[in-house]
Design a protein around this motif. Structure first.
Motif, PDB file in Angstrom:
ATOM      1  N   GLN A 235     -21.484 -28.291  -6.853  1.00 30.75           N
ATOM      2  CA  GLN A 235     -22.756 -27.615  -7.054  1.00 30.75           C
ATOM      3  C   GLN A 235     -22.489 -26.257  -7.690  1.00 30.75           C
ATOM      4  O   GLN A 235     -21.627 -25.504  -7.227  1.00 30.75           O
ATOM      5  CB  GLN A 235     -23.493 -27.443  -5.726  1.00 30.75           C
ATOM      6  N   LEU A 236     -23.223 -25.938  -8.731  1.00 33.67           N
ATOM      7  CA  LEU A 236     -23.056 -24.677  -9.430  1.00 33.67           C
ATOM      8  C   LEU A 236     -23.623 -23.540  -8.586  1.00 33.67           C
ATOM      9  O   LEU A 236     -24.769 -23.571  -8.157  1.00 33.67           O
ATOM     10  CB  LEU A 236     -23.753 -24.720 -10.791  1.00 33.67           C
ATOM     11  N   VAL A 237     -22.790 -22.504  -8.369  1.00 35.34           N
ATOM     12  CA  VAL A 237     -23.199 -21.350  -7.579  1.00 35.34           C
ATOM     13  C   VAL A 237     -23.600 -20.198  -8.476  1.00 35.34           C
ATOM     14  O   VAL A 237     -24.647 -19.574  -8.295  1.00 35.34           O
ATOM     15  CB  VAL A 237     -22.076 -20.930  -6.615  1.00 35.34           C
ATOM     16  N   SER A 238     -22.759 -19.890  -9.451  1.00 37.77           N
ATOM     17  CA  SER A 238     -23.052 -18.787 -10.360  1.00 37.77           C
ATOM     18  C   SER A 238     -22.410 -19.062 -11.707  1.00 37.77           C
ATOM     19  O   SER A 238     -21.482 -19.870 -11.823  1.00 37.77           O
ATOM     20  CB  SER A 238     -22.552 -17.456  -9.791  1.00 37.77           C
ATOM     21  N   HIS A 239     -22.920 -18.330 -12.729  1.00 41.64           N
ATOM     22  CA  HIS A 239     -22.420 -18.532 -14.087  1.00 41.64           C
ATOM     23  C   HIS A 239     -22.493 -17.201 -14.831  1.00 41.64           C
ATOM     24  O   HIS A 239     -23.548 -16.555 -14.882  1.00 41.64           O
ATOM     25  CB  HIS A 239     -23.250 -19.594 -14.812  1.00 41.64           C
ATOM     26  N   ASP A 240     -21.344 -16.803 -15.363  1.00 43.51           N
ATOM     27  CA  ASP A 240     -21.276 -15.595 -16.176  1.00 43.51           C
ATOM     28  C   ASP A 240     -21.288 -16.004 -17.641  1.00 43.51           C
ATOM     29  O   ASP A 240     -20.317 -16.563 -18.159  1.00 43.51           O
ATOM     30  CB  ASP A 240     -20.004 -14.804 -15.842  1.00 43.51           C
ATOM     31  N   GLU A 241     -22.404 -15.721 -18.318  1.00 40.08           N
ATOM     32  CA  GLU A 241     -22.552 -16.159 -19.709  1.00 40.08           C
ATOM     33  C   GLU A 241     -21.612 -15.419 -20.650  1.00 40.08           C
ATOM     34  O   GLU A 241     -21.193 -15.972 -21.668  1.00 40.08           O
ATOM     35  CB  GLU A 241     -24.002 -15.952 -20.161  1.00 40.08           C
ATOM     36  N   LYS A 242     -21.281 -14.172 -20.336  1.00 41.00           N
ATOM     37  CA  LYS A 242     -20.441 -13.393 -21.237  1.00 41.00           C
ATOM     38  C   LYS A 242     -19.003 -13.904 -21.250  1.00 41.00           C
ATOM     39  O   LYS A 242     -18.369 -13.993 -22.311  1.00 41.00           O
ATOM     40  CB  LYS A 242     -20.465 -11.928 -20.832  1.00 41.00           C
ATOM     41  N   SER A 243     -18.491 -14.223 -20.082  1.00 37.24           N
ATOM     42  CA  SER A 243     -17.099 -14.686 -19.992  1.00 37.24           C
ATOM     43  C   SER A 243     -16.991 -16.194 -19.821  1.00 37.24           C
ATOM     44  O   SER A 243     -15.880 -16.724 -19.745  1.00 37.24           O
ATOM     45  CB  SER A 243     -16.391 -13.997 -18.818  1.00 37.24           C
ATOM     46  N   SER A 244     -18.142 -16.884 -19.738  1.00 32.06           N
ATOM     47  CA  SER A 244     -18.166 -18.351 -19.554  1.00 32.06           C
ATOM     48  C   SER A 244     -17.390 -18.780 -18.313  1.00 32.06           C
ATOM     49  O   SER A 244     -16.586 -19.718 -18.349  1.00 32.06           O
ATOM     50  CB  SER A 244     -17.616 -19.061 -20.801  1.00 32.06           C
ATOM     51  N   VAL A 245     -17.594 -18.060 -17.214  1.00 33.56           N
ATOM     52  CA  VAL A 245     -16.962 -18.384 -15.944  1.00 33.56           C
ATOM     53  C   VAL A 245     -17.993 -19.055 -15.052  1.00 33.56           C
ATOM     54  O   VAL A 245     -19.084 -18.504 -14.829  1.00 33.56           O
ATOM     55  CB  VAL A 245     -16.389 -17.114 -15.270  1.00 33.56           C
ATOM     56  N   TYR A 246     -17.643 -20.236 -14.546  1.00 24.56           N
ATOM     57  CA  TYR A 246     -18.533 -20.996 -13.676  1.00 24.56           C
ATOM     58  C   TYR A 246     -17.928 -21.037 -12.278  1.00 24.56           C
ATOM     59  O   TYR A 246     -16.727 -21.311 -12.116  1.00 24.56           O
ATOM     60  CB  TYR A 246     -18.713 -22.428 -14.197  1.00 24.56           C
TER      61      TYR A 246
END
Length: 513
Positions: A235-246
């Motif tokens: 399950q996806l908890v968080s996503h950093d769009e700038k660094s593409s860290v999931y």
């Protein structure tokens, strides 16, 4: 002059003993064994100090929550205090600075108080000095322990409910025998030492980890000791769009086969044909990563691995909690004792009657004839009065069931006299969180009764306790046994040779006596 042709020494011949030569030390004149420097060890140490330039103090980072040590740059390793692994870890930390100057020959711990935040090791170092002479000298290094939380523990301190991976272990049966046994295997092999939290759940346990790799390690261990199948989800908890860290939360849903040891099974026709027309009535004699099934009338054995079972699963006809006690009235042996799949069996024809009702007497065949004598009690399945509503059994036309099927010898009468007394062994338990609000009435009594029966099974079956660590019970007193010597000899117990000392109970004092 007489010559001895055989070149053998005669009784009157004299051979002088050889003594090692000695020289005088060029400094103090003490006799000594010759060496390239022509100096005794004391004079060499006065002139040359091979420990010069070696560090006498160092630091090491320690996580107090998980008892692990930091190996730079970011690897944490768990060691027991004053263990050989910890000693190797500390010496390796010094190896870079020592290897250019001296050679480490020996290392050992010097006792320090557990709460002193100090670790002392005594090294014996070797170095080549004057004119090629080799000198050895002791050297003590003190490590100052600094407390520092590792990354998983620091996250847990910030949020106790923060976890990355969870293993949901389930078995859909009416008892907890499998989990009691798995608990001891997990403790012995340390498969859940990295668990952040362990919680009780209906029909199983939930293990929470701060890393997905730790959860994978537990699933691999379970796959090696039990017939399981599992599925994963995230399950996806968080996503950093700038660094593409999931950031994900991973869940492993693990299910254990409902087939347990001593269960009576009616094999489906397809499975029976694949096993060489085994059965169809069989008994499960052992469960590991494979299920061992045995025909109690012919002593034929078949192995079913996890892949074979889950491709065509089946459920037991009767479980071990439905065993009935019988009395042995007569016995006739039909074969010699044979060893099948590591266990001993012997076919016999026995005459039995239920302990609760002697009106019906049956003549049946059993595979445990070597354990039974006239007058003994045995536990078996009552097929004469059982209501077996099984669809697989209806597929066999003309199948004749025996009146009963004996499984093991019973020691209920002698155990009743010893019940409530302490045993000479004890087991360690996992720290499991139990939700008291969801506990049903009488659930605690049921758990205590299942745990007592599990301890009795360990005493009866040496194969069951082979992979389990049994610890000495320091509070056990043999004088408290209130039964006769005959009862003590008849009732199985754990030999003292199989018990190990619990390090948590050791009392180390300075008393020389």
């Amino acid at each position: 002059m007489a010559v001895n042709p055989s070149n053998q020494p005669s009784a009157g011949m004299f051979f002088p003993t050889q003594t090692p030569g000695t020289v005088l030390c060029c400094t103090c004149g003490v006799p000594m064994a010759p060496n390239p420097a022509n100096m005794c060890v004391r004079c060499l140490r006065l002139r040359v100090d091979i420990t010069e330039g070696l560090p006498r103090q160092a630091t090491v980072n320690f996580c107090p929550d998980c008892s692990s040590y930091l190996q730079p740059p970011n690897k944490w390793m768990r060691f027991n205090l004053e263990s050989q692994e910890l000693l190797h870890f500390l010496v390796k930390r010094l190896h870079t600075r020592f290897s250019r100057l001296v050679t480490v020959c020996h290392a050992e711990f010097i006792f320090t108080e557990p709460h002193s935040k100090r670790l002392k090791i005594r090294l014996r170092v070797r170095r080549e000095v004057l004119n090629g002479a080799v000198l050895e000298q002791p050297h003590i290094v003190e490590f100052v322990v600094h407390d520092k939380l590792c990354t998983p523990c620091s996250r847990l301190q910030a949020n106790p409910d923060q976890w990355v991976a969870a293993v949901q272990l389930r078995q859909h049966v009416t008892h907890r025998r499998t989990f009691l046994f798995l608990e001891q295997l997990i403790l012995r092999h340390g498969a859940a030492t990295r668990a952040v939290r362990i919680a009780a759940a209906p029909h199983g346990l939930d293990f929470f980890f701060a890393s997905r790799s730790h959860a994978n390690r537990l699933v691999d261990f379970l796959n090696s000791v039990a017939p399981i199948h599992f599925r994963t989800d995230k399950q996806l908890v968080s996503h950093d769009e700038k660094s593409s860290v999931y950031n994900y939360k991973h869940t492993f849903s693990v299910e254990i086969s409902p087939i347990c040891r001593e269960d009576l099974i009616c094999l489906p026709p397809k499975v029976a044909r694949s096993l060489g027309n085994l059965g169809p009535l069989v008994i499960c004699t052992k469960v590991s990563n494979s299920i061992i099934l045995m025909d109690p009338f012919t002593l034929r054995v078949a192995y079913i691995n996890a892949t074979q079972y889950w491709s065509d699963p089946f459920r037991p006809l009767l479980s071990s909690r439905q065993l009935v006690e019988y009395s042995i009235l007569d016995i006739e042996l039909e074969s010699d004792i044979v060893t099948v799949a590591g266990s001993r069996y012997q076919l016999a024809s026995v005459e039995v009657a239920r302990m609760s009702d002697f009106s019906n007497i049956f003549r049946v065949k059993t595979h445990i004839g070597h354990l039974l004598n006239v007058g003994d009690n045995a536990l078996g399945y009552d097929l004469f009065g059982a209501n077996t509503n099984d669809m697989e059994m209806d597929k066999y036309k003309g199948l004749v069931l025996p009146e009963c099927l004996l499984v093991k010898k019973s020691y209920e009468e002698t155990r009743a006299k010893r019940r409530g007394k302490q045993r000479n062994f004890k087991l360690k338990r996992l720290e499991v969180e139990v939700d008291a609000t969801n506990g049903r009435k009488g659930e605690e009594d049921k758990k205590n009764d299942e745990y007592r029966k599990f301890l009795e099974e360990l005493e009866e079956n040496p194969e069951l306790r082979f992979n389990i660590s049994l610890y000495k019970n320091e509070n056990y007193e043999p004088s408290e046994m209130g039964s006769s010597m005959a009862d003590v000899d008849e009732t199985p117990s754990v030999p003292v040779e199989e018990l190990v000392a619990d390090l948590e109970d050791l009392d180390i004092t300075d008393d020389q006596d």
